[in-house]
Design a protein around this motif. Structure first.
Motif, PDB file in Angstrom:
ATOM      1  N   LEU A  16       5.917  -6.451  64.439  1.00  0.00           N
ATOM      2  CA  LEU A  16       4.918  -7.524  64.454  1.00  0.00           C
ATOM      3  C   LEU A  16       3.813  -7.226  65.461  1.00  0.00           C
ATOM      4  O   LEU A  16       2.624  -7.389  65.165  1.00  0.00           O
ATOM      5  CB  LEU A  16       5.575  -8.866  64.775  1.00  0.00           C
ATOM      6  CG  LEU A  16       4.628 -10.056  64.929  1.00  0.00           C
ATOM      7  CD1 LEU A  16       3.905 -10.341  63.618  1.00  0.00           C
ATOM      8  CD2 LEU A  16       5.384 -11.282  65.404  1.00  0.00           C
ATOM      9  N   LEU A  17       4.185  -6.789  66.642  1.00  0.00           N
ATOM     10  CA  LEU A  17       3.199  -6.451  67.664  1.00  0.00           C
ATOM     11  C   LEU A  17       2.264  -5.348  67.173  1.00  0.00           C
ATOM     12  O   LEU A  17       1.035  -5.448  67.318  1.00  0.00           O
ATOM     13  CB  LEU A  17       3.907  -6.031  68.953  1.00  0.00           C
ATOM     14  CG  LEU A  17       3.044  -5.796  70.170  1.00  0.00           C
ATOM     15  CD1 LEU A  17       2.328  -7.077  70.578  1.00  0.00           C
ATOM     16  CD2 LEU A  17       3.902  -5.288  71.309  1.00  0.00           C
ATOM     17  N   CYS A  18       2.830  -4.332  66.554  1.00  0.00           N
ATOM     18  CA  CYS A  18       1.999  -3.244  66.018  1.00  0.00           C
ATOM     19  C   CYS A  18       1.103  -3.740  64.890  1.00  0.00           C
ATOM     20  O   CYS A  18      -0.080  -3.379  64.819  1.00  0.00           O
ATOM     21  CB  CYS A  18       2.884  -2.099  65.532  1.00  0.00           C
ATOM     22  SG  CYS A  18       3.734  -1.235  66.860  1.00  0.00           S
ATOM     23  N   ALA A  19       1.645  -4.578  64.002  1.00  0.00           N
ATOM     24  CA  ALA A  19       0.849  -5.111  62.887  1.00  0.00           C
ATOM     25  C   ALA A  19      -0.328  -5.931  63.400  1.00  0.00           C
ATOM     26  O   ALA A  19      -1.442  -5.838  62.873  1.00  0.00           O
ATOM     27  CB  ALA A  19       1.732  -5.952  61.971  1.00  0.00           C
ATOM     28  N   ALA A  51      -3.132   3.833  67.400  1.00  0.00           N
ATOM     29  CA  ALA A  51      -1.994   3.726  68.316  1.00  0.00           C
ATOM     30  C   ALA A  51      -0.953   2.752  67.758  1.00  0.00           C
ATOM     31  O   ALA A  51       0.256   3.017  67.806  1.00  0.00           O
ATOM     32  CB  ALA A  51      -2.466   3.263  69.698  1.00  0.00           C
ATOM     33  N   ALA A  52      -1.419   1.642  67.209  1.00  0.00           N
ATOM     34  CA  ALA A  52      -0.501   0.672  66.604  1.00  0.00           C
ATOM     35  C   ALA A  52       0.184   1.268  65.379  1.00  0.00           C
ATOM     36  O   ALA A  52       1.375   1.015  65.142  1.00  0.00           O
ATOM     37  CB  ALA A  52      -1.255  -0.601  66.233  1.00  0.00           C
ATOM     38  N   HIS A  53      -0.532   2.061  64.616  1.00  0.00           N
ATOM     39  CA  HIS A  53       0.081   2.719  63.459  1.00  0.00           C
ATOM     40  C   HIS A  53       1.198   3.656  63.913  1.00  0.00           C
ATOM     41  O   HIS A  53       2.247   3.733  63.273  1.00  0.00           O
ATOM     42  CB  HIS A  53      -0.963   3.503  62.662  1.00  0.00           C
ATOM     43  CG  HIS A  53      -0.358   4.355  61.598  1.00  0.00           C
ATOM     44  ND1 HIS A  53       0.116   3.828  60.413  1.00  0.00           N
ATOM     45  CD2 HIS A  53      -0.101   5.684  61.554  1.00  0.00           C
ATOM     46  CE1 HIS A  53       0.622   4.817  59.685  1.00  0.00           C
ATOM     47  NE2 HIS A  53       0.499   5.939  60.356  1.00  0.00           N
ATOM     48  N   GLN A  54       0.985   4.368  65.008  1.00  0.00           N
ATOM     49  CA  GLN A  54       2.014   5.278  65.514  1.00  0.00           C
ATOM     50  C   GLN A  54       3.252   4.500  65.940  1.00  0.00           C
ATOM     51  O   GLN A  54       4.377   4.905  65.668  1.00  0.00           O
ATOM     52  CB  GLN A  54       1.475   6.104  66.690  1.00  0.00           C
ATOM     53  CG  GLN A  54       2.451   7.118  67.197  1.00  0.00           C
ATOM     54  CD  GLN A  54       2.846   8.131  66.132  1.00  0.00           C
ATOM     55  OE1 GLN A  54       2.018   8.545  65.325  1.00  0.00           O
ATOM     56  NE2 GLN A  54       4.096   8.530  66.133  1.00  0.00           N
TER      57      GLN A  54
END
Length: 134
Positions: A16-19, A51-54
């Motif tokens: 969720l944080l990355c999304a 960075a979030a995708h990683q």
């Protein structure tokens, strides 16, 4: 998980944080209006999204170990990778043929894709953990 959270809540909170960190990419088409002579804010949004995708992919690639026996994990990851490659190819073809003149729509889809994927994941797998070992 060191603080007492389950595999389910820990993994899905990280996803969720990355999304949510990808969603600001939807602002990129407006950056030339907000910062007419400065490309760095748009570049910063791209950096945050990548960075979030990683982080997303690191968590996503470890979820099969929470769901499947160890003998099937590589097969599941391979099928997922093949589906991702096919989806990426189809998306690239669609964008290049039909949506290349609509950057707002493209960035909107990119920004919401992770949130929608997490919602689908939650519907399909409401509870992670309790993996089987063989």
């Amino acid at each position: 998980m060191k603080h007492g959270h389950s595999v389910n809540s820990g993994r899905k909170f990280a996803l969720l944080l990355c999304a949510l960190c990808v969603t600001p990419i939807m602002l990129v088409p407006h950056m030339h209006t907000l910062f007419p002579s400065n490309a760095w804010p748009a570049i910063g949004l791209f950096c945050l999204a990548t960075a979030a995708h990683q982080g997303w992919s690191a968590n996503l690639f470890s979820t099969p170990t929470d769901m499947f026996p160890s003998t099937g994990v590589s097969t599941v990851v391979g099928i997922g990778g093949a589906a991702g490659a096919l989806g990426g190819a189809c998306f690239t073809w669609l964008v290049s043929h039909y949506f290349s003149l609509h950057p707002l729509l493209i960035f909107m889809m990119a920004g919401l894709a992770y949130v929608i994927a997490l919602l689908i994941f939650q519907l399909l797998v409401p509870r992670l953990g309790g993996r089987q070992t063989t």
